[in-house]
Design an enzyme around this catalytic site. Structure first.
Site, PDB file in Angstrom:
ATOM      1  N   ARG A   1       0.844  -1.180   0.000  1.00 54.37           N
ATOM      2  CA  ARG A   1       0.000   0.000   0.000  1.00 54.37           C
ATOM      3  C   ARG A   1       0.885   1.238   0.000  1.00 54.37           C
ATOM      4  O   ARG A   1       1.867   1.310   0.752  1.00 54.37           O
ATOM      5  CB  ARG A   1      -0.942   0.042   1.224  1.00 54.37           C
TER       6      ARG A   1
ATOM      7  N   GLU B   1      -5.847   6.221  -6.615  1.00 54.84           N
ATOM      8  CA  GLU B   1      -6.085   5.200  -7.643  1.00 54.84           C
ATOM      9  C   GLU B   1      -7.539   5.241  -8.081  1.00 54.84           C
ATOM     10  O   GLU B   1      -8.416   5.451  -7.239  1.00 54.84           O
ATOM     11  CB  GLU B   1      -5.732   3.813  -7.095  1.00 54.84           C
TER      12      GLU B   1
ATOM     13  N   HIS C   1      -1.156  -1.131  -9.983  1.00 56.89           N
ATOM     14  CA  HIS C   1      -1.779  -1.972  -8.946  1.00 56.89           C
ATOM     15  C   HIS C   1      -2.312  -3.280  -9.544  1.00 56.89           C
ATOM     16  O   HIS C   1      -3.494  -3.603  -9.432  1.00 56.89           O
ATOM     17  CB  HIS C   1      -2.898  -1.223  -8.227  1.00 56.89           C
TER      18      HIS C   1
END
Length: 327
Positions: free
Chosen positions: A234, A263, A281
Site C-alpha cells: 500500500r 487510484e 496496482h
C-alpha cells in the site's frame, strides 16, 4: 436479488467463469469509480448487495444512508478498514469477508525486483526506439534482500530471494519474528537497520492505523545509492511524499511500485521519474486470483440470499433492529 459489482475498471468480471453463478439475479457492473457517495448511490437504485473489488470503494455511513435496500457488502479478499463495519451494522447490512491468496502479489513483487535490477522496461523501450544496450543492470545473486513484514506474501518473496541466491533478512512484529526464525531468516534489530543493510528492500505490511506512514523519510535516506525499494502493498505505508523526495535525493537509487495514494491514476511525478518502475496496482489483478476472490464473494452473497449466511463479519447486523427508514 439486485447485485452491483463496483469499480471493474477493465470490465473483466463478466468474463470470469464464476460470474455464471449469478445467473438469474439482476446484476449491475460499474466500470468507473464514484468518489461522491451521492453520485455512486444514484447508480445503484434498489441494490441489495454490493460486491467490492478489494478496497477501490470506501463503504461509509454517508453511502449506506443512500442505499436503503442494501442487505450485504461482499468483499473480494478480506474485509478491511475501508468498510465502516459499525455503520453497516447500524443499517442492518451484513459485511461478508472473502479469502486472499499471496501468490499473485508475491510473483509480481519478484517480477518487479528482476525487471528493475536488469532495467527491463527501459531496455525494451530503448530497443523499440532503435537503441541497443543502453544500461548496465546487475544480478541479485549474493546481494541482500530485506523484507519488512514477514507474513504470507513476504514469506513467499523471501523464498524467491533464497532461490535466486540472495541473503534474506527481515524485520517486523513478534509474529514476523516467529515465522522468520522458523524459516531460518535472520531478524535485524530495527527497521532502520533493515533499510540500511538491504540491497533490495520489499515492503509487505497490511495498511492499518498503526502502519500508516511507517516507512519514514529517514528510513529511505538510510538506504544506499545503488539500492532498490519495492512496494506492492500500500502506498500509504510510506510517509506522504517521502519516496519521491528520497529518489530525487539519490537514496535509494531506484524504486519499483505497484500502489499509489490516488487510484486509479497514480502519482504522476513518481511515475514519470526514470528511476521508478511503476505498474498500475496489478499485484492481485490476474485471472486465477479473480476467479478465487470473486467466486467466494459471489458464493457469500448467494448464501445470504438463500437464508444461510456465511463468513459474516458482523452477525449482529442479521438479527438487530432495522436501521431508521428501512422496512
Amino acid at each position: 436479488m439486485k447485485i452491483a459489482i463496483l469499480d471493474d475498471y477493465q470490465d473483466c468480471v463478466r468474463g470470469l467463469s464464476c460470474f455464471a453463478r449469478l445467473a438469474g439475479h439482476d446484476v449491475v457492473v460499474l466500470n468507473r469509480s464514484f468518489a461522491d457517495p451521492a453520485e455512486l448511490a444514484a447508480q445503484l437504485p434498489g441494490v441489495e448487495a454490493l460486491v467490492l473489488i478489494r478496497e477501490r470503494t470506501r463503504i461509509t455511513r454517508a453511502l449506506l444512508e443512500r442505499l436503503p435496500a442494501l442487505r450485504a457488502v461482499s468483499q473480494t479478499g478480506r474485509a478491511g478498514p475501508h468498510i465502516d463495519t459499525a455503520a453497516c451494522t447500524d443499517h442492518g447490512v451484513a459485511v461478508l469477508s472473502g479469502v486472499g491468496s499471496p501468490n499473485a502479489p508475491a510473483e509480481l513483487t519478484w517480477a518487479l525486483v528482476l525487471a528493475a535490477s536488469r532495467a527491463v522496461a527501459h531496455e525494451a523501450a530503448a530497443l523499440r526506439a532503435g537503441r541497443w544496450q543502453t544500461t548496465l543492470g546487475r544480478t541479485v545473486r549474493g546481494r541482500t534482500l530485506g523484507i519488512l513484514g514477514y507474513g504470507n506474501i513476504g514469506r513467499l518473496v523471501a523464498g524467491f530471494g533464497k532461490t535466486f541466491g540472495m541473503n534474506v533478512i527481515a524485520f517486523g512484529r513478534e509474529a514476523t519474528r516467529t515465522r522468520a526464525q522458523a524459516d531460518g531468516v535472520p531478524m535485524v534489530g530495527s527497521q532502520r537497520e533493515l533499510f540500511a543493510a538491504s540491497d533490495v528492500l520489499s515492503v509487505h505490511l497490511r495498511l492499518v492505523p498503526e502502519t500508516r506512514g511507517i516507512v519514514s523519510a529517514d528510513d529511505l535516506a538510510a538506504m544506499r545509492p545503488d539500492s532498490l525499494f519495492v512496494n506492492t502493498s500500500r502506498a500509504e505505508l510510506v510517509a506522504p511524499g517521502a519516496l519521491l523526495a528520497a529518489i530525487r535525493a539519490g537514496r535509494p537509487g531506484q524504486a519499483a511500485v505497484d500502489v499509489f495514494e490516488s487510484e486509479p491514476g497514480g502519482d504522476a511525478e513518481l511515475i514519470a521519474d526514470p528511476r521508478v518502475l511503476a505498474t498500475p496496482h496489478i499485484g492481485y489483478v490476474e485471472r486465477d486470483s479473480y476467479e478465487l476472490y470473486f467466486g467466494v464473494a459471489f458464493d457469500n452473497v448467494l448464501a445470504l440470499a438463500a437464508g444461510a449466511p456465511v463468513n459474516v463479519v458482523n452477525p449482529e447486523a442479521l438479527s438487530g433492529p432495522a436501521a431508521p427508514g428501512r422496512s
